[in-house]
Design an enzyme around this catalytic site. Sequence first.
Site, PDB file in Angstrom:
ATOM      1  NE  ARG A  15      48.488  52.471  36.766  1.00  0.00           N
ATOM      2  CZ  ARG A  15      47.755  52.948  35.764  1.00  0.00           C
ATOM      3  NH1 ARG A  15      46.617  52.377  35.431  1.00  0.00           N
ATOM      4  NH2 ARG A  15      48.177  53.997  35.091  1.00  0.00           N
ATOM      5  CG  MET A  17      46.664  44.337  47.095  1.00  0.00           C
ATOM      6  SD  MET A  17      45.520  43.410  48.127  1.00  0.00           S
ATOM      7  CE  MET A  17      45.829  41.737  47.595  1.00  0.00           C
ATOM      8  CB  VAL A  18      50.743  41.794  44.599  1.00  0.00           C
ATOM      9  CG1 VAL A  18      52.184  41.338  44.759  1.00  0.00           C
ATOM     10  CG2 VAL A  18      49.818  40.936  45.457  1.00  0.00           C
ATOM     11  N   GLY A 109      53.469  33.356  43.302  1.00  0.00           N
ATOM     12  CA  GLY A 109      52.397  32.381  43.123  1.00  0.00           C
ATOM     13  C   GLY A 109      51.357  32.508  44.209  1.00  0.00           C
ATOM     14  CB  SER A 110      48.525  31.477  44.997  1.00  0.00           C
ATOM     15  OG  SER A 110      47.486  30.894  45.728  1.00  0.00           O
ATOM     16  CB  SER A 111      48.934  29.197  49.978  1.00  0.00           C
ATOM     17  OG  SER A 111      47.635  29.750  49.943  1.00  0.00           O
ATOM     18  CB  CYS A 112      45.624  27.731  45.654  1.00  0.00           C
ATOM     19  SG  CYS A 112      46.128  28.470  44.097  1.00  0.00           S
ATOM     20  CE1 TYR A 139      46.186  32.770  39.828  1.00  0.00           C
ATOM     21  CE2 TYR A 139      46.349  31.632  41.932  1.00  0.00           C
ATOM     22  CZ  TYR A 139      46.662  32.710  41.125  1.00  0.00           C
ATOM     23  OH  TYR A 139      47.461  33.727  41.619  1.00  0.00           O
ATOM     24  CE  LYS A 143      50.126  32.925  39.640  1.00  0.00           C
ATOM     25  NZ  LYS A 143      51.091  33.952  39.214  1.00  0.00           N
ATOM     26  CG  HIS A 182      40.793  36.369  47.136  1.00  0.00           C
ATOM     27  ND1 HIS A 182      41.456  37.131  46.201  1.00  0.00           N
ATOM     28  CD2 HIS A 182      40.998  35.081  46.771  1.00  0.00           C
ATOM     29  CE1 HIS A 182      42.042  36.336  45.313  1.00  0.00           C
ATOM     30  NE2 HIS A 182      41.773  35.081  45.642  1.00  0.00           N
ATOM     31  CE  LYS A 190      28.839  38.918  50.763  1.00  0.00           C
ATOM     32  NZ  LYS A 190      28.684  37.464  50.919  1.00  0.00           N
ATOM     33  CD1 TRP A 209      28.700  33.113  49.941  1.00  0.00           C
ATOM     34  CD2 TRP A 209      30.016  31.806  48.700  1.00  0.00           C
ATOM     35  NE1 TRP A 209      28.354  33.307  48.623  1.00  0.00           N
ATOM     36  CE2 TRP A 209      29.147  32.517  47.835  1.00  0.00           C
ATOM     37  CE3 TRP A 209      30.935  30.908  48.134  1.00  0.00           C
ATOM     38  CZ2 TRP A 209      29.173  32.362  46.453  1.00  0.00           C
ATOM     39  CZ3 TRP A 209      30.963  30.759  46.764  1.00  0.00           C
ATOM     40  CH2 TRP A 209      30.086  31.481  45.936  1.00  0.00           C
TER      41      TRP A 209
END
Length: 322
Positions: A15, A17-18, A109-112, A139, A143, A182, A190, A209
């Site tokens: 459900r 986004m990915v 996973g993620s690039s982080c 996080y 991962k 994100h 915004k 930011w």
Amino acid sequence: MNPKRNIRIFIAGHRGMVGSAIWRKLEAEGYTNLIGKTSTELDLRNQAAVHDFFKAEKPEVVIDAAARVGGILANNTYPYQFLMENLQIQNNLIDTAFHSGVEKFIFLGSSCIYPKLAPQPLKEEYLLTAPLEPTNEWYAIAKIAGVKACEAIRKQYGKDYISLMPTNLYGPFDNFDLKTSHVLPAMIRKFHEASQSTVHGRQSTVTLWGSGTPMREFLYVEDLAEAVVFAMENKFSDNLYNVGTGEDLTIKDLALIIQKIVGHTGEIIWDSTKPDGTPRKLMDVSKMEKAGWKAKTSLEDGIRKTYLWFLENQGSFKEVKI
């Protein structure tokens, strides 16, 4: 009909986004036996519940797109939840899939996961070579554990368990909640809201930011879905692959693109008291390209499509509560 199109594929997080993008892509490719459960139907943090689910549904392929996710603020505020819940979700899925005889597992996973100050662009072999970015290390550590679990199963048992590390994703069904979203979806919201309100006949200012100088790479989620289906249909020679465009831009330039697409004409104010996060995160995507897959949606096209989706779904955004 191609009998392979009938394999039982479980998409964890279908459900989100990915997960929803992967589901749509699989359906479009003619796969007919897709399995998805909402978090109320199946709590992936509950080991016994996951075990019972696998026993009943017998998936043949598992795609793990389920995670507790958020931006800098959310990661920084809820470190324990980001570490523990992600470990629980992925450990239950990976271990139960392995013990249930699942031969193909795709871990997202993620690039982080890469060190904060790793050389750019980020190569897969930079994993665990230096300290992580402190604001999202909780996080990232979860991962990394998932990547290593899949690698261990691959090494010890020869099963086709692979990890795909996408860069920053955006697209339909993104999280537009300003507290937990994100950077890209937050900017869309915004700029849109500021364009709808005027002060003394001028559109409202937008405060963003940081300094605007960090470099970021963005991948349209439908492109990632294509990469996942490609990985599912092919046998890769290694366990870890970056998925991105291989191109980045400054946060300031991203803001200007979004401002133009949304049609905001007010002023942008940069709040340098807020953190910037990692200075640069560009993926080296040559390994994935060598395997035969390349991203194709341009950033402007992707943002335009995402903004149209935003406009059509303003009444029904998901709220991300921690």
